[in-house]
Design an enzyme around this catalytic site. Structure first.
Site, PDB file in Angstrom:
ATOM      1  N   LYS A 105       0.813  -1.216   0.000  1.00 30.24           N
ATOM      2  CA  LYS A 105       0.000   0.000   0.000  1.00 30.24           C
ATOM      3  C   LYS A 105       0.848   1.269   0.000  1.00 30.24           C
ATOM      4  O   LYS A 105       0.433   2.306  -0.500  1.00 30.24           O
ATOM      5  CB  LYS A 105      -0.943   0.006   1.202  1.00 30.24           C
ATOM      6  N   SER A 146       1.708  -9.694  -0.765  1.00 26.27           N
ATOM      7  CA  SER A 146       1.409  -8.255  -0.691  1.00 26.27           C
ATOM      8  C   SER A 146       1.638  -7.636   0.676  1.00 26.27           C
ATOM      9  O   SER A 146       1.906  -6.446   0.783  1.00 26.27           O
ATOM     10  CB  SER A 146      -0.038  -8.025  -1.128  1.00 26.27           C
ATOM     11  N   GLU A 164      -9.601   5.793   2.947  1.00 28.76           N
ATOM     12  CA  GLU A 164     -10.442   4.742   3.502  1.00 28.76           C
ATOM     13  C   GLU A 164      -9.523   3.579   3.825  1.00 28.76           C
ATOM     14  O   GLU A 164      -8.453   3.455   3.244  1.00 28.76           O
ATOM     15  CB  GLU A 164     -11.501   4.309   2.480  1.00 28.76           C
TER      16      GLU A 164
END
Lengths: 276, 399
Positions: free
Chosen positions: B90, B379, B112
């Site tokens: 991210k 990830s 969010e």
């Protein structure tokens, strides 16, 4: 198979204009708290002096709505209020004598899932005059507009204070009336409005011959009265939906239902009294 | 293959901009600024510097030898996005959008978050760049991910628990969009996945494509050729699209997305958008969507808060429809088993999201040959999930 004839919404604005009046346009969420009560509420709105009514289709993810209308949507969705169900309610109210022009307010996805053709056939048959889709900007609206024109249903666009250079293009594709969003934000009562909103609305009026209505946040007869000075229509949504919410305990009990409906009537009548 | 998206933000029939009029000019402004800076060497240098010196890129492409032995099939590599600063991919996107926000002169950012990884990444970048930060998080998720809530607060961000709807990621997105509608003049929305209205799906993909770009270079170095298969978990789909995108033209490379089947795709408790969804418009774009016959969005379920989302990025829907990528569902149980397998064979605790990708490889690798190569996008790391794993495994008697 293009549908022709007078559109009730256009007619109402013409009549009001001739009389020098501004349309009071309540918004309610269909099926809140239940279909039968919505029919009763529609009767009260007309009796209280509403000129046009916005019928809100409940949606699971109402992006443009504040907490009051979100809660109303949630209450209605418990009863699985779909677009066909909303239209049944609207027709039931017609049968009970409601003559107000209907403007359907719905997010795009429920429309899309019915299929655009079927959707327009349904709303046409239900006597809907206008359509507002808050998450369908004009860039995405070509197909919907084509069908709306074919069915003689007015696709009403929203313009916002942030629209700036987009206003000219939006009003070019507008039908019915232009819905000016009073301020930057979602639906919900506002204590006051920025002064610039008056200039914004006036600038929109200069760019179109269509009626111009204002909505989002208008909740008192003082505000209705102020905007009536230069708008062709004033929408009151959350304030009425909140009134319905406050009245729920009365509405749910047969013994007190009339009393609850009367309170809703009085609230709308009092908004109107600032509208004369 | 034609370049997607087109100027309207369309990936075939998917994508677009389905938002309230109030946001339209903000989206155009964002798109124009992004286009202006996209090829600006100064902007790129600033991002690359932070990706390297701050986040620790490039991330390793690690040959998981013991996992490979255990499964007895294809050779398995892990793209270690879990080794990024803040523990997941991210940060790649948060750095990109954060710097763009700064260039655009915005002092306030919002985000969010589901599992909290994007929220933490945004809070981190906001601290680094001196921006005011508000993170919207479903109230249900704030409970599941208390550690990440505290982490964000520690970084100086305000965490806003979202009480509407299902109180998970989808409602956090709604609330972030509503807040943006109300504060669009001075606020930049750092959207965390390859979802939402144009230009977000394109922009997030481009900020995440570094995963695939590095993988390509690294696998050519270690194997001298491209892999047979790339496997990545898909919620909104940002790590997957970042991994897939640089390989889309290489048709010999199979692209496999893995979505959350929760308690099973035939129950009501899943997030299998590709397996069970239909086309619809949701949170700004047209894509596949979990919905009922009348277009009401259905609640999603997954043990992984990051995959617990009824929508998916529009480019994934496009890749599915043109049959370039395939998408498979993995249940909570399968993901947990894979998490334990990877922990015990390789000493790597993956995030629950990434464990879904591992689980799909557990299914696929054994039927492949030793000379075939799979790359899994790992990830994120699993530290954030330890508590919910504990609760689940104790309940199910797995440990």
């Amino acid at each position: 198979m293009t549908k022709v004839g007078l559109n009730l919404l256009d007619q109402t604005f013409e009549t009001l204009k001739a009389e020098g009046k501004t349309a009071l346009m309540p918004f309610i969420t269909m099926g809140d708290p239940d279909p039968e009560t919505t029919v009763e509420i529609l009767l009260q709105l007309e009796r209280a002096g509403a000129d046009i009514v916005e019928l809100g289709v409940p949606y699971s993810d109402p992006l443009a709505d504040g907490p009051v209308i979100q809660r109303a949507s949630e209450r209605a969705l418990v009863r699985q209020i779909t677009i066909p169900k909303c239209l049944e309610i609207a027709q039931a109210a017609r049968e009970r004598g409601v003559k107000l022009p209907y403007v359907l307010f719905t997010y795009y996805n429920p429309v899309l899932q019915l299929g655009l053709e079927s959707f327009f056939e349904l709303v046409y048959d239900a006597g809907i005059s206008g359509l507002i889709i808050p998450d369908l900007p004009y860039e995405e609206s070509q197909e919907v507009l084509r069908l709306a024109d074919q069915f003689n249903i007015k696709l009403i666009p929203l313009v916002a204070p942030t629209s700036r250079d987009r206003v000219a293009r939006i009003v070019e594709y507008a039908r019915g009336f232009i819905y000016c969003v009073s301020s930057v934000g979602v639906t919900g009562e506002r204590a006051s409005f920025h002064q610039s909103v008056d200039e914004f609305i006036k600038s929109v009026k200069e760019q179109t011959n269509l009626p111009v209505a204002v909505g989002f946040g208008i909740s008192s007869h003082e505000q209705v009265s102020h905007f009536s000075e230069f708008c062709d229509g004033v929408v009151v949504g959350s304030a009425i939906v909140r009134k319905i919410e406050d009245t729920l305990p009365l509405l749910k009990d047969e013994a007190t239902k009339e009393q609850g409906l009367l309170q809703i009537h009085d609230f709308v009548a009092q908004l109107k009294s600032g509208n004369s | 293959m034609t370049q997607v998206p087109d100027e309207h933000g369309r990936f075939g029939p998917f994508g677009g901009r389905y938002v309230p009029e109030t946001l339209m000019n903000a989206l155009f402004e964002l798109e124009n600024s992004y286009k202006q800076y996209q090829d600006d060497p100064d902007f790129q240098n600033e991002i690359n510097y932070l990706l390297k010196q701050y986040s620790g890129r490039e991330t390793p492409l690690y040959y998981a030898e013991r996992l490979t032995e255990q499964l007895g099939g294809a050779k398995i590599y892990l793209k270690r996005e879990d080794l990024n600063h803040t523990g997941a991919h991210k940060i790649n996107n948060a750095i990109g959008q954060g710097i763009l926000a700064k260039r655009m002169g915005k002092k306030k950012v919002i985000a969010e978050t589901g599992a909290g990884q994007h929220g933490v990444a945004t809070a981190t970048v906001a601290a680094l760049l001196g921006l005011e930060c508000k993170v919207f998080m479903g109230e249900e998720d704030t409970k599941r991910q208390q550690l990440n809530v505290f982490r964000m607060k520690l970084l100086g961000a305000e965490v806003v628990p979202v009480m509407s709807g299902t109180r998970t990621l989808k409602d956090a997105c709604n609330e972030a969009l509503r807040y943006w509608v109300s504060n669009v003049q001075d606020t930049f929305y750092i959207l965390g996945s390859a979802t939402g209205p144009h230009p977000y799906p394109m922009m997030v993909r481009n900020f995440q494509r570094i995963i695939g770009d590095e993988t390509r270079r690294q696998i050519l170095e270690s194997e001298g050729r491209l892999p047979e298969m790339l496997v990545a978990a898909v919620g909104g789909g940002s790590n997957a699209i970042g991994m897939f995108y640089p390989f889309v033209e290489d048709t010999s490379v199979q692209l496999v997305g893995v979505e959350a089947a929760g308690r099973g795709v035939d129950t009501e408790y899943h997030a299998a958008t590709m397996t069970k969804g239909t086309k619809g418009v949701f949170q700004g774009s047209m894509s596949y969507l979990l919905q009922d016959a009348f277009g009401q969005v259905l609640p999603a379920h997954s043990i992984s808060a990051g995959l617990d989302y009824p929508g998916i990025g529009p480019e994934h829907s496009y890749l599915k429809d043109i049959k370039r990528a395939k998408y498979y569902p993995i249940t909570d149980k399968e993901a947990l088993d894979a998490l334990q397998l990877l922990s015990r064979t390789e000493g790597i605790i993956p995030a629950l999201e990434s464990a879904h990708a591992v689980a799909q490889v557990v299914k696929l690798a054994p039927s492949m040959t030793r000379d075939q190569v799979i790359v899994i996008c790992l990830s994120g790391r699993g530290d954030k999930d330890v508590e919910s794993i504990m609760a689940y495994t104790e309940g199910e008697g797995l440990v």
